[in-house]
Design a protein around this motif. Sequence first.
Motif, mmCIF file in Angstrom:
data_model
loop_
_atom_site.group_PDB
_atom_site.id
_atom_site.type_symbol
_atom_site.label_atom_id
_atom_site.label_comp_id
_atom_site.label_asym_id
_atom_site.label_seq_id
_atom_site.Cartn_x
_atom_site.Cartn_y
_atom_site.Cartn_z
ATOM 1 N N TYR A 1 -9.892 28.957 -25.312
ATOM 2 C CA TYR A 1 -10.552 30.224 -24.974
ATOM 3 C C TYR A 1 -11.558 30.632 -26.045
ATOM 4 C CZ TYR A 1 -11.323 35.070 -23.745
ATOM 5 O OH TYR A 1 -11.920 36.261 -23.409
ATOM 6 N N TYR A 2 -11.127 30.622 -27.288
ATOM 7 C CA TYR A 2 -12.003 31.111 -28.344
ATOM 8 C C TYR A 2 -13.062 30.091 -28.768
ATOM 9 C CZ TYR A 2 -9.123 35.248 -28.697
ATOM 10 O OH TYR A 2 -8.481 36.422 -28.407
ATOM 11 N N ASN A 3 -12.945 28.881 -28.288
ATOM 12 C CA ASN A 3 -13.991 27.884 -28.546
ATOM 13 C C ASN A 3 -14.864 27.633 -27.313
ATOM 14 O OD1 ASN A 3 -13.667 27.165 -31.307
ATOM 15 N ND2 ASN A 3 -11.793 26.055 -30.787
ATOM 16 N N ARG A 4 -14.734 28.494 -26.305
ATOM 17 C CA ARG A 4 -15.558 28.298 -25.120
ATOM 18 C C ARG A 4 -17.030 28.413 -25.523
ATOM 19 N NH1 ARG A 4 -13.823 33.334 -25.560
ATOM 20 N NH2 ARG A 4 -15.053 35.103 -24.765
ATOM 21 N N GLN B 1 -1.799 37.438 -32.843
ATOM 22 C CA GLN B 1 -2.308 37.311 -34.201
ATOM 23 C C GLN B 1 -2.497 35.835 -34.551
ATOM 24 O OE1 GLN B 1 -3.129 40.121 -36.001
ATOM 25 N NE2 GLN B 1 -2.562 41.121 -34.075
ATOM 26 N N GLY B 2 -3.630 35.514 -35.166
ATOM 27 C CA GLY B 2 -3.890 34.142 -35.604
ATOM 28 C C GLY B 2 -4.617 33.283 -34.596
ATOM 29 N N TRP B 3 -4.868 33.804 -33.405
ATOM 30 C CA TRP B 3 -5.535 32.995 -32.387
ATOM 31 C C TRP B 3 -6.960 32.628 -32.796
ATOM 32 C CZ3 TRP B 3 -4.134 35.752 -27.117
ATOM 33 C CH2 TRP B 3 -2.807 35.435 -26.780
ATOM 34 N N HIS B 4 -7.720 33.623 -33.249
ATOM 35 C CA HIS B 4 -9.086 33.352 -33.691
ATOM 36 C C HIS B 4 -9.094 32.380 -34.863
ATOM 37 C CE1 HIS B 4 -11.322 36.774 -31.599
ATOM 38 N NE2 HIS B 4 -12.097 35.730 -31.474
ATOM 39 N N GLU B 5 -8.199 32.626 -35.795
ATOM 40 C CA GLU B 5 -8.119 31.780 -36.989
ATOM 41 C C GLU B 5 -7.839 30.330 -36.607
ATOM 42 O OE1 GLU B 5 -5.423 31.347 -41.091
ATOM 43 O OE2 GLU B 5 -4.866 32.777 -39.514
ATOM 44 N N LEU B 6 -6.885 30.117 -35.728
ATOM 45 C CA LEU B 6 -6.538 28.766 -35.301
ATOM 46 C C LEU B 6 -7.722 28.092 -34.611
ATOM 47 C CD1 LEU B 6 -4.462 26.498 -34.783
ATOM 48 C CD2 LEU B 6 -3.840 27.695 -32.664
ATOM 49 N N ALA B 7 -8.361 28.807 -33.684
ATOM 50 C CA ALA B 7 -9.491 28.234 -32.951
ATOM 51 C C ALA B 7 -10.625 27.855 -33.891
ATOM 52 C CB ALA B 7 -9.977 29.218 -31.889
ATOM 53 N N ASP B 8 -10.942 28.739 -34.832
ATOM 54 C CA ASP B 8 -12.040 28.461 -35.765
ATOM 55 C C ASP B 8 -11.726 27.272 -36.670
ATOM 56 O OD1 ASP B 8 -13.603 30.476 -34.760
ATOM 57 O OD2 ASP B 8 -13.003 31.955 -36.268
ATOM 58 N N LYS B 9 -10.495 27.167 -37.128
ATOM 59 C CA LYS B 9 -10.143 26.068 -38.037
ATOM 60 C C LYS B 9 -10.129 24.729 -37.314
ATOM 61 C CE LYS B 9 -7.787 28.735 -41.601
ATOM 62 N NZ LYS B 9 -6.530 29.061 -42.315
ATOM 63 N N VAL B 10 -9.698 24.733 -36.058
ATOM 64 C CA VAL B 10 -9.757 23.490 -35.285
ATOM 65 C C VAL B 10 -11.211 23.098 -35.041
ATOM 66 C CG1 VAL B 10 -9.245 22.455 -33.036
ATOM 67 C CG2 VAL B 10 -7.491 23.784 -34.223
ATOM 68 N N LYS C 1 -3.542 17.100 -43.897
ATOM 69 C CA LYS C 1 -3.498 18.479 -43.414
ATOM 70 C C LYS C 1 -4.865 19.109 -43.641
ATOM 71 C CE LYS C 1 -1.163 22.858 -44.433
ATOM 72 N NZ LYS C 1 -0.122 23.507 -45.275
ATOM 73 N N VAL C 2 -5.447 19.689 -42.585
ATOM 74 C CA VAL C 2 -6.785 20.268 -42.706
ATOM 75 C C VAL C 2 -6.785 21.779 -42.473
ATOM 76 C CG1 VAL C 2 -7.989 18.139 -42.099
ATOM 77 C CG2 VAL C 2 -7.246 19.695 -40.274
ATOM 78 N N ARG D 1 -15.877 19.630 -36.190
ATOM 79 C CA ARG D 1 -17.276 19.497 -36.583
ATOM 80 C C ARG D 1 -17.446 18.631 -37.819
ATOM 81 N NH1 ARG D 1 -21.330 19.720 -33.717
ATOM 82 N NH2 ARG D 1 -22.603 20.327 -35.503
ATOM 83 N N ALA D 2 -16.421 18.529 -38.647
ATOM 84 C CA ALA D 2 -16.504 17.738 -39.873
ATOM 85 C C ALA D 2 -16.368 16.236 -39.615
ATOM 86 C CB ALA D 2 -15.424 18.192 -40.861
ATOM 87 N N LEU D 3 -16.018 15.857 -38.381
ATOM 88 C CA LEU D 3 -15.845 14.436 -38.065
ATOM 89 C C LEU D 3 -17.204 13.742 -37.945
ATOM 90 C CD1 LEU D 3 -13.048 14.754 -35.340
ATOM 91 C CD2 LEU D 3 -12.772 14.105 -37.740
ATOM 92 N N PRO D 4 -17.255 12.443 -38.158
ATOM 93 C CA PRO D 4 -18.525 11.704 -38.014
ATOM 94 C C PRO D 4 -19.084 11.825 -36.602
ATOM 95 C CG PRO D 4 -16.865 10.367 -39.114
ATOM 96 C CD PRO D 4 -16.157 11.579 -38.609
ATOM 97 N N ASP D 5 -20.398 11.960 -36.500
ATOM 98 C CA ASP D 5 -21.039 12.094 -35.187
ATOM 99 C C ASP D 5 -20.715 10.928 -34.262
ATOM 100 O OD1 ASP D 5 -22.137 14.414 -36.065
ATOM 101 O OD2 ASP D 5 -24.122 13.583 -36.496
#
Length: 441
Positions: free
Chosen positions: A343-346, A304-313, A395-396, A318-322
């Motif tokens: 895994y979930y960000n592959r 539980q929470g694996w997808h959530e963690l991967a998506d939030k990271v 904290k993000v 993605r919010a960082l400067p290019d």
Amino acid sequence: MWGALTIYVVVQLARRLGGGPWAQALAGVCYLSTAYGRVNLLFQPNAFEIFSFTLATYLLVRHAQPAGRPRHLYALGIVLGLGVLNKYTTFFFGAAVVGALLLTAPRTFGRRPVWLAAGLALLVASPTLLWQVAHGLPFRHHMALLHDQQLVNVTPGNFWKEQVLMNLPALLVWVPGLWAALRGRPAHEARAAGLLYVGGMLILNVLHGKAYYGLGYYPALFAVGAVWWQARLAARPRLRVALRVALLVLPLALLAPLLVVIYPILQPTQMVQLNQKPFYKKLALNRWEDGQLHPLPQDFADMQGWHELADKVWLAYRALPDSTRARTLIKCDDYGQAGAINYYNRGRNMPAATSFNGSYLHWFPAPPPRPWRHLLLVGEGHPSELVPYFEHLEKVGEITNPYARERGETIYLGTGPSPALLARVQAERQQELAAWEGGLN
């Protein structure tokens, strides 16, 4: 795949011991109705471990039969070597194999085949054994961590309770199978299966092994027990048909109320409600390694929470400067977090998450030519201590899934880490390597 192959070996063992189609079917039903389905749906080394232990038992029995040949010992050596490559608990099983041979065929050790088989086992296992030696035997540190953090909560009472629960639907088959095997029934070579069970379980009890470490010792007993029942029912022609049907149906009937907790059929909310009912409370299938009862079984709560963690990271990255995004280090507290993120960000263009935990310690990236600009810290337990080391630390995100084992684990973004902090990261890695590798680094 390993589960299907294990069923095949179990059925073949029943056949080799004289079991007909009914006995073979009963042995297979016993495997299907017990805890092995749960093990085989998880991407863990235990599925191959059970298969290798069952195949090794089959080969030991085949060698003890009148038609036994040295090739059965050679194949046994290869299987044990592969087992070591998969999981080091094979050493415990190997010790039980030696004990069984000493008790059933001590003269074997005076002949060349058994030593060639041992040489084959060492040869096949040599990649991991040589790596262990070259790195200061990290296995010792791993065992110390297991002993202090997980195995300390294992008691003999809970160990044996879980043995019964995991194999409850087949209780009427494997218990007589164990008794029959120890007495050399239905054939004297079946003793090997009984002695392997006794020796392996004794070792696991002495070392406070986890309950599921013992799962590899039961499938062979399903085969022996099924053949034992075949012989018993042959002497009772009037009851034979009814009892044969009952023995085939009973394991499946006992499995029925356990299906919803063995397999991920229910939603987490439904599983939590189910575990509150008296019957399931008594089973205590949601007892974790800490020895406490929790809303969900541990392996399901882990997910539980694996997808959530991967998506939030991913969103934080993605919010960082290019211009500086590529100079980002994603450091996790444990390998489970790093594995889930990767895994979930592959397929997404982002750096691999890493950690000082487990094998990730050896994969930690070397310092880049230009220092890290951003650090995404997952599961950082003391963020306040790191504030002076960053230009900015915030904290993000965090895991909010109420059923996650790691609920509340945070994601911090640190920008502009100081040289002192980057040096501290490398120093801490060297300290961890030294702990694992016996001070070689």
